[in-house]
Design a protein around this motif. Structure first.
Motif, PDB file in Angstrom:
ATOM      1  N   LEU A 114     -11.031 -31.938 -31.430  1.00 36.12           N
ATOM      2  CA  LEU A 114     -12.529 -31.644 -32.413  1.00 36.12           C
ATOM      3  C   LEU A 114     -13.750 -32.573 -31.736  1.00 36.12           C
ATOM      4  O   LEU A 114     -14.414 -32.615 -32.069  1.00 36.12           O
ATOM      5  N   ARG A 115     -13.282 -33.979 -31.276  1.00 33.92           N
ATOM      6  CA  ARG A 115     -13.932 -34.462 -29.632  1.00 33.92           C
ATOM      7  C   ARG A 115     -14.593 -33.330 -28.812  1.00 33.92           C
ATOM      8  O   ARG A 115     -15.322 -32.678 -28.159  1.00 33.92           O
ATOM      9  N   LYS A 116     -13.591 -32.202 -27.891  1.00 26.70           N
ATOM     10  CA  LYS A 116     -13.490 -31.403 -27.112  1.00 26.70           C
ATOM     11  C   LYS A 116     -13.898 -30.469 -27.651  1.00 26.70           C
ATOM     12  O   LYS A 116     -15.014 -28.933 -27.252  1.00 26.70           O
ATOM     13  N   LYS A 117     -13.594 -29.932 -29.027  1.00 29.26           N
ATOM     14  CA  LYS A 117     -14.237 -28.511 -29.198  1.00 29.26           C
ATOM     15  C   LYS A 117     -14.919 -28.126 -29.790  1.00 29.26           C
ATOM     16  O   LYS A 117     -16.383 -27.256 -29.759  1.00 29.26           O
ATOM     17  N   LEU A 118     -15.946 -29.473 -30.817  1.00 27.89           N
ATOM     18  CA  LEU A 118     -17.058 -29.344 -31.063  1.00 27.89           C
ATOM     19  C   LEU A 118     -18.214 -29.170 -30.202  1.00 27.89           C
ATOM     20  O   LEU A 118     -18.794 -30.383 -29.583  1.00 27.89           O
TER      21      LEU A 118
END
Length: 141
Positions: A114-118
């Motif tokens: 979630l930290r890297k994909k969003l």
């Protein structure tokens, strides 16, 4: 706050203090800053993806493994079966524990995803990234 509401709260507090001999607790407005936050489509898609991956990659295998091992332990006499219900309660409990264990072991990977994909415009992604950076500062050289 109106005077009538304030006096009612003071009366309740006075009654409380007379009964317990303690001072009135402070009045606080406990409202979470993200209480009315609405997820974007990207955030919902990423959360659903995390949910599916955690189920298929962790929950299902661990539930199957734990339930199979419990059944084998009962079958080979390492533990006793329930006199009324047989093997079902222990096998179901071990499957539930496998499911919970699977969810817990996937939290770190989902957090990273979630930290890297969003995208950068995502409030959830920025909030998670800031929280992560506060708790994991870069090493000092």
């Amino acid at each position: 706050m109106s005077n009538q509401n304030k006096s009612a709260e003071e009366d309740n507090c006075e009654c409380f203090t007379r009964a317990s001999n303690k001072p009135c607790p402070p009045i606080r407005n406990v409202t979470h800053p993200l209480r009315y936050y609405e997820f974007t489509q990207d955030e919902l898609k990423a959360l659903e993806e995390c949910d599916k991956e955690s189920f298929y990659q962790r929950c299902l295998p661990f539930s199957t493994l734990f339930a199979s091992l419990t059944y084998a332990a009962i079958k080979f006499g390492f533990t006793k079966r329930d006199p009324n219900f047989g093997v079902v309660p222990k096998v179901m409990l071990s499957a539930l524990l496998g499911h919970v264990y699977g969810r817990l072991t996937y939290i770190a990977e989902c957090d990273e995803k979630l930290r890297k994909k969003l995208p950068g415009s995502s409030h959830l992604g920025r909030t998670m990234q800031n929280y992560y950076n506060e708790r994991n500062p870069p090493p000092k050289i």
